[in-house]
Design an enzyme around this catalytic site. Structure first.
Site, PDB file in Angstrom:
ATOM      1  N   ARG A  94      21.529  35.716  29.319  1.00  0.00           N
ATOM      2  CA  ARG A  94      22.172  35.347  30.571  1.00  0.00           C
ATOM      3  C   ARG A  94      21.650  36.271  31.658  1.00  0.00           C
ATOM      4  O   ARG A  94      22.140  37.390  31.814  1.00  0.00           O
ATOM      5  CB  ARG A  94      23.691  35.512  30.400  1.00  0.00           C
ATOM      6  CG  ARG A  94      24.543  34.815  31.434  1.00  0.00           C
ATOM      7  CD  ARG A  94      25.968  35.308  31.340  1.00  0.00           C
ATOM      8  NE  ARG A  94      26.084  36.634  31.908  1.00  0.00           N
ATOM      9  CZ  ARG A  94      26.920  37.566  31.496  1.00  0.00           C
ATOM     10  NH1 ARG A  94      27.737  37.338  30.500  1.00  0.00           N
ATOM     11  NH2 ARG A  94      26.952  38.752  32.094  1.00  0.00           N
TER      12      ARG A  94
ATOM     13  N   HIS B 245      28.081  36.884  34.633  1.00  0.00           N
ATOM     14  CA  HIS B 245      28.866  35.901  33.888  1.00  0.00           C
ATOM     15  C   HIS B 245      29.317  34.778  34.809  1.00  0.00           C
ATOM     16  O   HIS B 245      29.182  33.594  34.495  1.00  0.00           O
ATOM     17  CB  HIS B 245      30.083  36.553  33.231  1.00  0.00           C
ATOM     18  CG  HIS B 245      31.044  35.550  32.696  1.00  0.00           C
ATOM     19  ND1 HIS B 245      30.749  34.761  31.613  1.00  0.00           N
ATOM     20  CD2 HIS B 245      32.271  35.143  33.128  1.00  0.00           C
ATOM     21  CE1 HIS B 245      31.759  33.927  31.374  1.00  0.00           C
ATOM     22  NE2 HIS B 245      32.681  34.142  32.283  1.00  0.00           N
TER      23      HIS B 245
ATOM     24  N   TYR C 278      28.165  46.829  32.843  1.00  0.00           N
ATOM     25  CA  TYR C 278      28.091  46.895  31.386  1.00  0.00           C
ATOM     26  C   TYR C 278      26.687  46.736  30.791  1.00  0.00           C
ATOM     27  O   TYR C 278      26.537  46.711  29.571  1.00  0.00           O
ATOM     28  CB  TYR C 278      29.036  45.872  30.749  1.00  0.00           C
ATOM     29  CG  TYR C 278      28.870  44.447  31.264  1.00  0.00           C
ATOM     30  CD1 TYR C 278      27.875  43.619  30.759  1.00  0.00           C
ATOM     31  CD2 TYR C 278      29.706  43.941  32.253  1.00  0.00           C
ATOM     32  CE1 TYR C 278      27.721  42.315  31.224  1.00  0.00           C
ATOM     33  CE2 TYR C 278      29.557  42.649  32.740  1.00  0.00           C
ATOM     34  CZ  TYR C 278      28.572  41.832  32.213  1.00  0.00           C
ATOM     35  OH  TYR C 278      28.411  40.563  32.683  1.00  0.00           O
TER      36      TYR C 278
HETATM   37  C1  TPP Z   1      40.318  30.771  24.782  1.00  0.00           C
HETATM   38  C2  TPP Z   1      39.664  31.540  25.878  1.00  0.00           C
HETATM   39  N1  TPP Z   1      39.694  32.877  25.865  1.00  0.00           N
HETATM   40  C3  TPP Z   1      39.138  33.589  26.867  1.00  0.00           C
HETATM   41  C4  TPP Z   1      38.523  32.960  27.917  1.00  0.00           C
HETATM   42  C5  TPP Z   1      37.928  33.784  29.068  1.00  0.00           C
HETATM   43  N2  TPP Z   1      36.462  33.720  29.049  1.00  0.00           N
HETATM   44  C6  TPP Z   1      35.774  32.836  29.795  1.00  0.00           C
HETATM   45  S1  TPP Z   1      34.136  32.869  29.496  1.00  0.00           S
HETATM   46  C7  TPP Z   1      34.282  34.107  28.356  1.00  0.00           C
HETATM   47  C8  TPP Z   1      33.065  34.594  27.631  1.00  0.00           C
HETATM   48  C9  TPP Z   1      32.362  33.502  26.889  1.00  0.00           C
HETATM   49  O1  TPP Z   1      31.184  33.958  26.285  1.00  0.00           O
HETATM   50  P1  TPP Z   1      30.169  32.981  25.559  1.00  0.00           P
HETATM   51  O2  TPP Z   1      30.930  32.009  24.709  1.00  0.00           O
HETATM   52  O3  TPP Z   1      29.171  33.803  24.863  1.00  0.00           O
HETATM   53  O4  TPP Z   1      29.493  32.107  26.701  1.00  0.00           O
HETATM   54  P2  TPP Z   1      28.550  32.597  27.898  1.00  0.00           P
HETATM   55  O5  TPP Z   1      29.470  32.970  29.020  1.00  0.00           O
HETATM   56  O6  TPP Z   1      27.754  33.736  27.398  1.00  0.00           O
HETATM   57  O7  TPP Z   1      27.716  31.419  28.256  1.00  0.00           O
HETATM   58  C10 TPP Z   1      35.624  34.480  28.255  1.00  0.00           C
HETATM   59  C11 TPP Z   1      36.123  35.562  27.363  1.00  0.00           C
HETATM   60  C12 TPP Z   1      38.519  31.559  27.896  1.00  0.00           C
HETATM   61  N3  TPP Z   1      37.942  30.831  28.873  1.00  0.00           N
HETATM   62  N4  TPP Z   1      39.081  30.874  26.870  1.00  0.00           N
END
Ligand code: TPP
Ligand code: TPP
Ligand code: MG
Ligand code: MG
Lengths: 325, 394, 325, 394
Positions: B282, B286, B295
């Protein structure tokens, strides 16, 4: 017209639904070959094939997640959660997904065809993990319908209505009545409208309200009260969400008193919503406070089950309190 | 693949040997090297010039859209945005390997797949401005796209929930005799959710034609993959479920395309799931609410910038003499101005009328929501200046 | 005494708790090095080491399951759920495990040392998945305590009390106040008792009740009403479970009227329990029905957020209705 | 084991090759063959006669207890029972490999482990009769044992919930510097729950000294393993999580003992989890509410009866001349009569007094529960005959 117990009525409703709707699919833990731990899905796999009635792996969140996807695709999933106590791992899929699917997509995608069946309630020496009545949790979830039948006749008609309703429905089956409740059930297809309460007995002095297995309890209490000359109106709410406030309010405007009985813990049980709404709507008609006769605010006990239950004696005493207020 | 169970297939051993790390060595499919050359021994997939161009243009489009919208968020024009910079190949090239009938259930960083399906700039904008032209009716935060006509399921924020849903959707496609699969995108972070486990296992047991496509981009917000799992990525889990699995270089459009193409054919033919783990990074924050400098190091980012899928693919196109640089420049300029124009138009479009507030909760508006709607309308009429977005319509 | 915002107050409370109690451990998604997406756990990893403040994998059910085990072992887990909207995957661990751990084991094992922190509520353009107020669900779960602070001072004192309380506490933080609410917060250690409401403003004509960010809303409405000469008593409930019915009842017996304001959907929101209980306890004192000014029975919208919210104008109108009943 | 993440360790390949079933071939540790002989090439663990006897007696005890209680349920004396017949070795021999300080978090079919720890017949009975002598205070259905003094966590019915809890418990043990691990038992059915995924993954990432012990007995109530998962059992999943893993013959007490012993040492030394999959078979019905003839054949059961862990271990003991058959016969008779006597005593013991109904919900009884308790006591006093279990005490 045959005498059926509640399980047989549900089984018959499922057969009717699956016969009529090719897209109806029944699944859950042990529902396949074995026909479910209570045998509500007996013979369905035999009749309709393994593709339409099958066991799932042991994961409630998976069952409802899968069901949501299947529903959104256009099938008619009828998912079983083996015990109401085990519906909580699926809480996120139900609350955040099932219930919000249509809304978030502006109606493009929906889980409207989904029906979730689950046995609930106590009185079977099940202790804290085989006795819970979780309807109140789901009553706070816009987008869901929640339905509870009180006997085999209602069960068949309401389940068929739930399956055909274009909204996701949580169908809660009072398991202590599974074999205990027996009545005439028409062979043919019929439905009972969702969202409508039923006035089971008319009366003038107080309205008694319950759903599921507790309707029997308030009936017994009403019989005791009758000996004192008290005339009770008895309402079976049948649908918890959306609920039939109008029928209840009309009754209370007539009787001036309302008693609500449910098994779940009193605090934030569904009785609280009913009381909150009815005190507002019927304020000037109420001759006594609305009384709730409910489970205690504890987990469901085993050794003290009898003491915990909102039984006919507690209900009868509460009727007297309301009358003498 | 579900011929394995309980005990029949198990061989005996008599030595107490606990399996340690290293039993699995899952390699990564790579066809195009970071300089845009086909690796020795690798075969490029059967992609014609038109498709190659479409893939490239969609990746470029996505990058430009991301850039513009991140800026728009900074200007306060939208509340939130989430860019896919650096990860375009994973979404675009996988979508390119599908049929239009296949259902896409995405996480939230797969705008490239949606763009490939033909979602227009106006559609993007209407969703992001929550205006009344969006079929999702402005109910969700920006980037929660969805379009039934394009077989793209409306995105949901709770992570991982679409994974068992994809299994169910694919099961339904199979039951209905559709010649189609479902692809389900998710991040390596989301793969820690219980729903991942439930969904992949159910798909395997219930023979669902679904492609589970994991974008392993190394981070879940601030959490690095090393604090997310201890195994060999997400691919190694597929083996545990008895699911066909492949790991690909997610920044290599040719590898992603080839793997997805073959996964789709297998899923359809065998009615079984396939898991793809696309290794990517990425490059973006985020989301617009995030600042990655809190981080991770610039240095790490720089290393990955060298693996940019766009440059890589461009080099390959050039090597095939499939790229008209002037035309591309022109495409980019046009895209930039189209995006800006659409943005300006969409932000002017009103939100849905107030009465819409109770729609789509149920198939029909029930009595209590009618009651609430009517009371609300009366209230807004009394205080029009307090509810400027909707009072004008009343 | 420094002016702190709500996040800083929480951060300070966590530092105090971790300094004093070696067994206190803070974890959740992104809470480690990064200090949490809202930065409530800033610097904790630096100060107390990675063993006591760390990121977890992205699994709410895992976070709470892990926390339950850790608590039962004797540590003092303080788990963060990143958004209240994402607490539902952990619903089973909270409802069936955290809350029933002590009861089912006859007090041999407990999760009493557990605190779950989560931001909740709307007003931040978060739409349906970053705005929910799920307190009512948890108010129906015997064994839990549920607490909501309204400002930084309350946040620090209540959070320290929650962490030290010998029962599992769900601590819900009104996220729209995270940076918006600023007040004097003592540097030193102090606690505010759980289960006690606070009378924020005395008045005679009507009792206004809210918690968290909505306390601000009812204050504004009270100011509007004051211009009409209406004297409002304002109560911040602070604890949802167990809640301080006595303070509320005493107020209502004085004012004769009660208005409850909360963000969550009205049906089966916690306002219903309050109304149900108070109408019973204060029946003869009530001069008007208890009124609830709440969120609509829909998922939380984005485009229509302002319209959805139970704001000061709706509250003010409801006050007038109650007064003119 | 958590040195693997994202991309650093991954080797490239240039051929599109989706991994199919068969990459993993997890063998099964077997030391004692079904006839009680040590397999050629296998080494028996270092077990002395006293320990061997204790293991054997505990298995026999468990079998007898199960037999008696199933009968007691049929007689209507208890409401429910759940037997471990055929699976005694898995629970008993694993518990034998632990230290008494290790925490046991079980599912519900590991009464053998509890018996090994020294839970007395009276304790079993008091729990099953929900009487006031049970420290769990009669709140749960029969078989939900728990005893803090024995480091045996009170059993919970919802499946899988103890898995992430065990990770947390072990993490706490580590933080507190305890020289102890946690063992977490569960069935192959429960391993489908999201909590399994969450728990094992967290234990691996957070370095928790926990042994995950899966009893794969082929069934979850009526659901055969083939409808539970499509992979190579539960062991293959361990690899996906980067967790040390071993599969053992669960009907072979020596294999179970050896594997658990080594797993414990590793977990303690490395502060990391180990997954053990014990292959066994539920000879019993799922519970007294179940009738397995509805879903499986007698023939299949008979096949497995030949692998009975008790006979097997007995043969081995005999071959070592460690078994005094007369003494064993005497032990069995004594056990039978002890069980019967305890049963008769315990069923006479009253349940807890009524006031207990509101205890242990919170650390102290809050105002609303006091109110409810007082109202209930007044009510029961008014209708003593309707509440015979508790009214006598008032
Ligand atoms: C059930 C749930 N827990 C926490 C979140 C908050 N949250 C949104 S995105 C994220 C990280 C997701 O990481 P990843 O699945 O690796 O996807 P990326 O952002 O790297 O594409 C979090 C913790 C959420 N949307 N849903
Ligand atoms: C969350 C949850 N779902 C469903 C059940 C009902 N249930 C009790 S035991 C069981 C089967 C468990 O099978 P397995 O884990 O393989 O253990 P075994 O009985 O074979 O020892 C089921 C479905 C439950 N107790 N908890
Ligand atoms: Mg990621
Ligand atoms: Mg099993």
């Amino acid at each position: 017209m045959a005498k059926l117990n509640l399980l047989q009525a549900i089984n018959q409703a499922l057969i009717t639904a699956m016969t009529e709707d090719e897209k109806a699919v029944v699944f859950g833990e042990d529902v396949g070959y074995f026909g479910g731990v209570f045998r509500a899905t007996s013979n369905l796999q035999e009749k309709f094939g393994k593709a339409r009635c099958f066991n799932t792996p042991l994961t409630e969140q998976g069952i409802i997640g899968f069901a949501n996807g299947l529903a959104s695709q256009g099938s008619t999933p009828i998912a079983e959660i083996q015990f109401g106590d085990y519906i909580f791992p699926a809480f996120d899929q139900i609350v955040n997904e099932t219930a919000k699917f249509r809304y978030r997509s502006g109606g493009q995608f929906t889980c409207g065809s989904l029906t979730i069946r689950t046995p609930y309630g106590g009185g079977i020496s099940g202790g804290l993990y085989h006795s819970q009545s979780p309807e109140a949790f789901f009553s706070h979830v816009p987008g869901l319908k929640v339905v509870v039948p009180r006997d085999p006749y209602q069960a068949k008609g309401l389940l068929l209505a739930a399956i055909r309703d274009d909204n996701p429905v949580l169908f809660m089956e009072p398991k202590r009545l599974y074999r205990a409740s027996v009545c005439d059930v028409p062979e043919e297809d019929y439905t009972i409208p969702l969202g409508k309460a039923e006035v089971v007995q008319e009366g003038n002095d107080i309205t008694l309200l319950a759903w599921g297995a507790q309707v029997e309890t308030i009936k017994k209490a009403a019989d005791m009260a009758l000996e004192d000359g008290v005339s009770c109106e008895i309402i079976d709410l049948r649908s918890i969400l959306p609920w039939d406030a109008q029928t209840v309010a009309e009754s209370v405007m007539k009787t001036g008193r309302l008693l609500i009985n449910h098994e779940a813990p009193i605090t934030s049980g569904f009785g609280s919503e009913i009381a909150a709404r009815i005190q507002e709507q019927c304020f000037l008609y109420l001759e006594a406070p609305i009384i709730r006769v409910c489970g205690l605010d504890t987990p469901y006990p085993l050794a003290h089950e009898k003491e915990y239950m909102p039984d006919e004696f507690k209900t009868y005493e509460a009727i007297k309190r309301a009358l003498n207020y | 693949m579900n011929d394995r169970n309980h005990l029949d297939h198990v061989a005996l051993t008599h030595e107490v040997k606990i399996i340690e790390n290293g039993l699995l060595e899952i390699t990564m499919l790579a066809i195009l090297d970071p300089d845009g050359n086909i690796y020795p021994g690798a075969t490029a997939p059967d992609i014609d010039k038109a498709l190659a161009e479409k893939i490239y243009h969609t990746m470029v489009y996505t990058r430009l859209l991301d850039e513009r919208m991140v800026a728009a968020q900074r200007q306060g024009r939208i509340s939130f945005y989430l860019a896919s910079t650096g990860e375009e190949a994973a979404a675009v090239a996988s979508a390119a390997a599908l049929s239009e009938n296949d259902m896409i259930m995405s996480q939230y960083r797969e705008q490239g797949a949606l763009a490939f399906r033909g979602y227009t700039t106006d559609q993007f904008m209407n969703q992001m401005f929550s205006n009344r032209l969006d079929p999702n009716k402005g109910r969700q935060m920006p980037i929660h796209y969805g379009d039934k006509a394009l077989n793209f399921m409306t995105i949901s924020s709770p992570l991982g929930t679409q994974i068992p849903q994809a299994a169910g959707y694919a099961y339904g496609q199979k039951l209905a005799g559709k010649d189609a699969v479902t692809i389900c995108y998710f991040g390596e972070g989301a793969a820690s959710e219980g729903d991942f486990h439930a969904g992949v296992n159910m798909a395997a047991v219930l023979n669902c034609p679904v492609i589970f496509f994991c974008r392993n981009n190394g981070y879940a917000i601030s959490t690095p993959a090393a604090e997310q799992f201890a195994g060999d990525g997400i691919a190694s889990r597929g083996i545990g479920y008895g699911v066909r699995t492949i790991r690909v270089d997610g920044n290599d459009p040719l590898a992603v395309y080839s793997a997805t193409k073959q996964a789709r054919a297998m899923a359809l033919e065998t009615n079984q799931p396939v898991l793809i783990e696309a290794m990517t990074y990425r490059l973006a924050a985020h989301s617009t609410s995030d600042d990655p400098s809190g981080y991770r190091s610039k240095n790490e980012e720089d290393k990955w910038r060298l693996k940019d899928p766009l440059t890589r693919f461009k080099q390959w196109l050039l090597s095939k003499a499939w790229l008209d640089e002037a035309a591309t420049e022109q495409f980019m300029q046009q895209t930039r101005s189209d995006i800006l124009a659409a943005l300006k138009t969409s932000e002017q479009v009103a939100v849905n009328p107030l009465a819409d507030i109770v729609e789509d909760v149920y198939a029909e508006v029930p009595w209590h929501l009618k009651e609430q709607r009517d009371a609300l309308i009366a209230h807004v009429k009394k205080y029009p200046s307090k509810y400027p977005k909707t009072s004008g319509d009343l």
